[in-house]
Motif scaffolding. Structure first.
Motif, PDB file in Angstrom:
ATOM      1  N   VAL A  56       0.838  -1.206   0.000  1.00  0.00           N
ATOM      2  CA  VAL A  56       0.000   0.000   0.000  1.00  0.00           C
ATOM      3  C   VAL A  56       0.871   1.254   0.000  1.00  0.00           C
ATOM      4  CG1 VAL A  56      -1.647   1.341   1.376  1.00  0.00           C
ATOM      5  CG2 VAL A  56      -1.990  -1.121   1.045  1.00  0.00           C
ATOM      6  N   MET A  57       1.966   1.229   0.738  1.00  0.00           N
ATOM      7  CA  MET A  57       2.876   2.375   0.738  1.00  0.00           C
ATOM      8  C   MET A  57       3.461   2.610  -0.651  1.00  0.00           C
ATOM      9  SD  MET A  57       4.863   1.771   4.327  1.00  0.00           S
ATOM     10  CE  MET A  57       3.974   1.728   5.881  1.00  0.00           C
ATOM     11  N   ALA A  58       3.776   1.517  -1.342  1.00  0.00           N
ATOM     12  CA  ALA A  58       4.273   1.648  -2.718  1.00  0.00           C
ATOM     13  C   ALA A  58       3.188   2.194  -3.639  1.00  0.00           C
ATOM     14  CB  ALA A  58       4.766   0.296  -3.219  1.00  0.00           C
ATOM     15  N   HIS A  59       1.954   1.705  -3.475  1.00  0.00           N
ATOM     16  CA  HIS A  59       0.834   2.221  -4.262  1.00  0.00           C
ATOM     17  C   HIS A  59       0.677   3.726  -4.047  1.00  0.00           C
ATOM     18  CE1 HIS A  59      -1.286  -1.990  -4.192  1.00  0.00           C
ATOM     19  NE2 HIS A  59      -0.204  -1.967  -4.930  1.00  0.00           N
ATOM     20  N   ASP A  60       0.905   4.165  -2.802  1.00  0.00           N
ATOM     21  CA  ASP A  60       0.713   5.573  -2.480  1.00  0.00           C
ATOM     22  C   ASP A  60       1.654   6.458  -3.282  1.00  0.00           C
ATOM     23  OD1 ASP A  60      -0.693   7.496  -0.615  1.00  0.00           O
ATOM     24  OD2 ASP A  60       1.395   7.977  -0.161  1.00  0.00           O
ATOM     25  N   VAL A  61       2.872   6.001  -3.464  1.00  0.00           N
ATOM     26  CA  VAL A  61       3.826   6.763  -4.271  1.00  0.00           C
ATOM     27  C   VAL A  61       3.316   6.890  -5.702  1.00  0.00           C
ATOM     28  CG1 VAL A  61       6.167   6.810  -5.212  1.00  0.00           C
ATOM     29  CG2 VAL A  61       5.801   6.086  -2.843  1.00  0.00           C
ATOM     30  N   ALA A  62       2.847   5.770  -6.264  1.00  0.00           N
ATOM     31  CA  ALA A  62       2.348   5.778  -7.637  1.00  0.00           C
ATOM     32  C   ALA A  62       1.116   6.670  -7.780  1.00  0.00           C
ATOM     33  CB  ALA A  62       2.027   4.344  -8.077  1.00  0.00           C
ATOM     34  N   VAL A  63       0.197   6.553  -6.826  1.00  0.00           N
ATOM     35  CA  VAL A  63      -1.037   7.347  -6.883  1.00  0.00           C
ATOM     36  C   VAL A  63      -0.726   8.837  -6.805  1.00  0.00           C
ATOM     37  CG1 VAL A  63      -3.155   7.938  -5.618  1.00  0.00           C
ATOM     38  CG2 VAL A  63      -2.578   5.540  -6.053  1.00  0.00           C
ATOM     39  N   ASN A  64       0.177   9.227  -5.930  1.00  0.00           N
ATOM     40  CA  ASN A  64       0.504  10.643  -5.801  1.00  0.00           C
ATOM     41  C   ASN A  64       1.201  11.195  -7.042  1.00  0.00           C
ATOM     42  OD1 ASN A  64      -0.120  11.930  -3.011  1.00  0.00           O
ATOM     43  ND2 ASN A  64       0.497   9.845  -2.545  1.00  0.00           N
ATOM     44  N   PHE A  65       2.082  10.409  -7.635  1.00  0.00           N
ATOM     45  CA  PHE A  65       2.694  10.827  -8.891  1.00  0.00           C
ATOM     46  C   PHE A  65       1.626  11.015  -9.959  1.00  0.00           C
ATOM     47  CE2 PHE A  65       7.109   9.421  -7.716  1.00  0.00           C
ATOM     48  CZ  PHE A  65       7.744  10.609  -8.092  1.00  0.00           C
ATOM     49  N   ALA A  66       0.697  10.058 -10.037  1.00  0.00           N
ATOM     50  CA  ALA A  66      -0.341  10.119 -11.069  1.00  0.00           C
ATOM     51  C   ALA A  66      -1.284  11.301 -10.846  1.00  0.00           C
ATOM     52  CB  ALA A  66      -1.121   8.813 -11.097  1.00  0.00           C
ATOM     53  N   VAL A  67      -1.679  11.522  -9.600  1.00  0.00           N
ATOM     54  CA  VAL A  67      -2.584  12.639  -9.296  1.00  0.00           C
ATOM     55  C   VAL A  67      -1.949  13.969  -9.689  1.00  0.00           C
ATOM     56  CG1 VAL A  67      -3.622  13.950  -7.396  1.00  0.00           C
ATOM     57  CG2 VAL A  67      -3.889  11.461  -7.481  1.00  0.00           C
ATOM     58  N   SER A  68      -0.660  14.114  -9.448  1.00  0.00           N
ATOM     59  CA  SER A  68       0.024  15.381  -9.729  1.00  0.00           C
ATOM     60  C   SER A  68       0.420  15.531 -11.192  1.00  0.00           C
ATOM     61  CB  SER A  68       1.273  15.505  -8.852  1.00  0.00           C
ATOM     62  OG  SER A  68       2.188  14.457  -9.140  1.00  0.00           O
ATOM     63  N   SER A  69       0.212  14.491 -12.000  1.00  0.00           N
ATOM     64  CA  SER A  69       0.668  14.511 -13.395  1.00  0.00           C
ATOM     65  C   SER A  69      -0.423  14.842 -14.395  1.00  0.00           C
ATOM     66  CB  SER A  69       1.301  13.154 -13.752  1.00  0.00           C
ATOM     67  OG  SER A  69       2.455  12.929 -12.977  1.00  0.00           O
ATOM     68  N   GLY A  70      -1.598  15.241 -13.919  1.00  0.00           N
ATOM     69  CA  GLY A  70      -2.623  15.688 -14.840  1.00  0.00           C
ATOM     70  C   GLY A  70      -2.197  16.978 -15.537  1.00  0.00           C
ATOM     71  N   ASN A  71      -2.737  17.208 -16.724  1.00  0.00           N
ATOM     72  CA  ASN A  71      -2.406  18.423 -17.476  1.00  0.00           C
ATOM     73  C   ASN A  71      -3.675  19.137 -17.910  1.00  0.00           C
ATOM     74  OD1 ASN A  71      -0.031  16.275 -18.746  1.00  0.00           O
ATOM     75  ND2 ASN A  71       0.607  18.095 -17.646  1.00  0.00           N
ATOM     76  N   LEU A  72      -3.748  20.397 -17.548  1.00  0.00           N
ATOM     77  CA  LEU A  72      -4.856  21.241 -17.981  1.00  0.00           C
ATOM     78  C   LEU A  72      -6.206  20.625 -17.630  1.00  0.00           C
ATOM     79  CD1 LEU A  72      -3.258  22.407 -21.367  1.00  0.00           C
ATOM     80  CD2 LEU A  72      -3.214  23.547 -19.132  1.00  0.00           C
ATOM     81  N   GLU A  73      -7.038  20.276 -18.622  1.00  0.00           N
ATOM     82  CA  GLU A  73      -8.419  19.888 -18.342  1.00  0.00           C
ATOM     83  C   GLU A  73      -8.632  18.405 -18.061  1.00  0.00           C
ATOM     84  OE1 GLU A  73      -8.392  23.503 -18.657  1.00  0.00           O
ATOM     85  OE2 GLU A  73      -7.964  22.710 -20.672  1.00  0.00           O
ATOM     86  N   LEU A  74      -7.542  17.605 -17.997  1.00  0.00           N
ATOM     87  CA  LEU A  74      -7.738  16.161 -17.801  1.00  0.00           C
ATOM     88  C   LEU A  74      -6.518  15.519 -17.167  1.00  0.00           C
ATOM     89  CD1 LEU A  74      -9.657  13.743 -18.348  1.00  0.00           C
ATOM     90  CD2 LEU A  74      -8.420  13.386 -20.497  1.00  0.00           C
ATOM     91  N   VAL A  89      -5.882   8.531 -14.689  1.00  0.00           N
ATOM     92  CA  VAL A  89      -6.976   8.118 -13.808  1.00  0.00           C
ATOM     93  C   VAL A  89      -7.057   6.600 -13.652  1.00  0.00           C
ATOM     94  CG1 VAL A  89      -9.472   8.189 -13.457  1.00  0.00           C
ATOM     95  CG2 VAL A  89      -8.281  10.221 -14.251  1.00  0.00           C
ATOM     96  N   PRO A  90      -6.817   5.806 -14.718  1.00  0.00           N
ATOM     97  CA  PRO A  90      -6.881   4.345 -14.530  1.00  0.00           C
ATOM     98  C   PRO A  90      -5.942   3.850 -13.441  1.00  0.00           C
ATOM     99  CG  PRO A  90      -6.920   4.852 -16.858  1.00  0.00           C
ATOM    100  CD  PRO A  90      -6.639   6.150 -16.145  1.00  0.00           C
ATOM    101  N   LEU A  91      -4.705   4.336 -13.440  1.00  0.00           N
ATOM    102  CA  LEU A  91      -3.762   3.920 -12.394  1.00  0.00           C
ATOM    103  C   LEU A  91      -4.242   4.384 -11.027  1.00  0.00           C
ATOM    104  CD1 LEU A  91       0.100   4.100 -12.448  1.00  0.00           C
ATOM    105  CD2 LEU A  91      -1.157   5.096 -10.541  1.00  0.00           C
ATOM    106  N   ILE A  92      -4.694   5.627 -10.942  1.00  0.00           N
ATOM    107  CA  ILE A  92      -5.137   6.196  -9.664  1.00  0.00           C
ATOM    108  C   ILE A  92      -6.242   5.344  -9.051  1.00  0.00           C
ATOM    109  CG2 ILE A  92      -6.306   8.165  -8.604  1.00  0.00           C
ATOM    110  CD1 ILE A  92      -4.902   9.917 -10.766  1.00  0.00           C
ATOM    111  N   ILE A  93      -7.256   5.053  -9.843  1.00  0.00           N
ATOM    112  CA  ILE A  93      -8.403   4.304  -9.324  1.00  0.00           C
ATOM    113  C   ILE A  93      -8.047   2.844  -9.080  1.00  0.00           C
ATOM    114  CG2 ILE A  93     -10.694   3.430  -9.950  1.00  0.00           C
ATOM    115  CD1 ILE A  93     -11.219   6.197 -11.215  1.00  0.00           C
ATOM    116  N   HIS A  94      -7.300   2.253  -9.997  1.00  0.00           N
ATOM    117  CA  HIS A  94      -6.947   0.831  -9.860  1.00  0.00           C
ATOM    118  C   HIS A  94      -6.169   0.575  -8.576  1.00  0.00           C
ATOM    119  CE1 HIS A  94      -5.737  -3.219 -10.806  1.00  0.00           C
ATOM    120  NE2 HIS A  94      -4.467  -2.888 -10.860  1.00  0.00           N
TER     121      HIS A  94
END
Length: 462
Positions: free
Chosen positions: A335-353, A357-362
């Motif tokens: 879960v700690m490893a997942h948290d790193v991935a989720v935070n990277f993904a959340v912060s990597s959105g660009n502009l309107e999208l 999201v698949p990685l974040i939710i999965h």
């Protein structure tokens, strides 16, 4: 094989497959990782598609015949009867478009069959009918949040049961005195029950945090379509779709106040996963403490008798290992490893999208499953824990730190000299303390090892 056509041309699709051209291209583009979308996510997506078809039927955008067929196909997807045909990998590119199209095509082909047609004939069209007034960008996050809400509730129940198990042990072990330890070295007396009470308090905080975060997960962007402006969707549909989905699914969701924000910003998942990480840290710490307290059991701490749940070695007879705490530790680390991935993904959105999201939710759903299973396994293990009263008292009597309360009456330096003398001369520390204080050993033990020594602010005043 059958031939289907999309905007890129013709492509072969397996004859019996419920998926179509878009899914087939995704299977070629994204070699599978052997990960699977959570069943609760697929079920939630089925509810989304059923609600949109139902509302579009009510508003007159779908014929009654098509609406009924789509809703029946969605019911089968919700029941898990079509889940094997959802084959797109969770870590595919395209912000979830491939999984949305996989679901659209499966529903369309099944609805076509219900209307008397064949797979690939599309009497119900995957885009014009099943995906009407929708985008991947509003359906995917909505389904994800719905699944999170369901799994959050299951996790909160599991955490509650774990807290109760720890509280039972707190009472059961309350009178068992033992050495407290700081930095793995003997500190001052504590009861085994007090140690379990601290564990229960930590888990209680996790339970409350996870319960409260659901409020922020409920805000969904369904109706916002591509970027939250509701483009290509009827106004009546946009205003009513979330209510329709809530009524059909029974899941308490609400329309986000700002659909543009809810479409592009996934920070709520960073918040959720941060709380999951916090729980993981507590589960890991508790599991490690149980391993330490049960270590030996004859040559180390041994103050807990660990449940003998399975043989511990293929070569050492009679060895039993703390396998359940080790399992919980591995789940927590994941879960700690997942948290790193989720935070990277959340912060990597660009502009309107946010394309990730698949990685974040999965991985959020995966972490929820991991922690629910871990909490339940640890709860069952803790219920079976037993205290080793004799070993606890033996360890306490050997510990020099038990004399810490004496510094109030005799001073730090003087008590330190007793301990140094005991070490240098190999003499029992209790005998030295008795000589220095003029008290009998039994009197000292009563003062230093009694129940009063567990209370707040206790000291020995002579």
């Amino acid at each position: 094989m059958r031939i289907e056509n999309d905007g890129l041309g013709n492509i072969e699709v397996p004859e019996g497959a419920y998926w179509g051209a878009h899914t087939q291209r995704a299977l070629k583009n994204f070699p599978i990782t052997r990960e699977k979308f959570d069943e609760e996510f697929i079920r939630a997506y089925g509810y989304v598609k059923k609600a949109t078809a139902s509302l579009n039927g009510k508003l007159g955008f779908l014929t009654e015949e098509k609406c009924e067929a789509i809703c029946k196909a969605c019911d089968e997807l919700i029941a898990g009867q079509l889940s094997d045909w959802i084959v797109v990998d969770p870590l595919s590119g395209g912000a979830g478009t491939s999984i949305n199209m996989n679901i659209n095509e499966v529903i369309a082909n099944r609805a076509t069959e219900l209307l008397g047609g064949k797979k690939g004939e599309y009497l119900v069209h995957p885009l014009d009918d099943v995906n009407m007034h929708q985008s991947t960008n509003d359906t995917f996050p909505t389904a994800g949040k719905m699944a999170v809400i369901v799994l959050l509730k299951e996790l909160v129940v599991a955490v509650e049961k774990l807290q109760e198990a720890l509280q039972i042990k707190e009472k059961e072990f309350w009178s068992i005195m033992k050495p407290g330890r700081t930095q793995l070295m003997d500190a001052v007396p504590i009861s085994l029950g007090q140690e379990f009470g601290a564990m229960a308090e930590a888990i209680s905080r996790d339970r409350w945090r996870l319960y409260k975060v659901e409020e922020r997960v409920r805000m969904v962007n369904l109706g916002g379509t591509a970027i939250g402006t509701g483009v290509a969707a009827d106004r009546k549909y946009v205003l009513s779709i979330v209510n329709e989905l809530r009524n059909i699914s029974g899941i308490r969701i609400a329309k986000a106040e700002n659909l543009i924000d809810a479409t592009q910003n996934m920070d709520v998942f960073a918040e959720i996963h941060g709380l999951l990480k916090a729980l993981a840290t507590n589960l890991l710490k508790i599991s490690n403490d149980i391993r330490l307290l049960g270590s030996g059991p004859n040559s180390a701490i041994g103050e807990l008798k660990l449940p003998q749940v399975q043989a511990g070695s293929s070569i050492m007879p009679g060895k039993v290992n703390p396998v359940v705490p080790e399992y919980v530790i591995q789940m927590s680390m994941s879960v700690m490893a997942h948290d790193v991935a989720v935070n990277f993904a959340v912060s990597s959105g660009n502009l309107e999208l946010n394309a990730f999201v698949p990685l974040i939710i999965h991985y959020t759903l995966k972490s929820l499953r991991f922690l629910t299973n871990a909490a339940m396994s640890l709860k069952e293990y803790i219920v079976k824990l037993q205290a080793n009263n004799e070993k606890s008292r033996e360890n306490l009597l050997k510990s020099e730190a038990v004399f810490t309360p004496m510094i109030t009456a005799y001073g730090y330096e003087r008590v330190q000299r007793w301990i140094k003398k005991s070490r240098e001369e190999g003499k029992d520390i209790w005998e030295i303390a008795a000589e220095e204080t003029g008290l009998k050993i039994d009197e000292l033990k009563q003062k230093l090892l009694g129940k009063k020594s567990m209370g707040l602010g206790q000291s020995e005043k002579g």
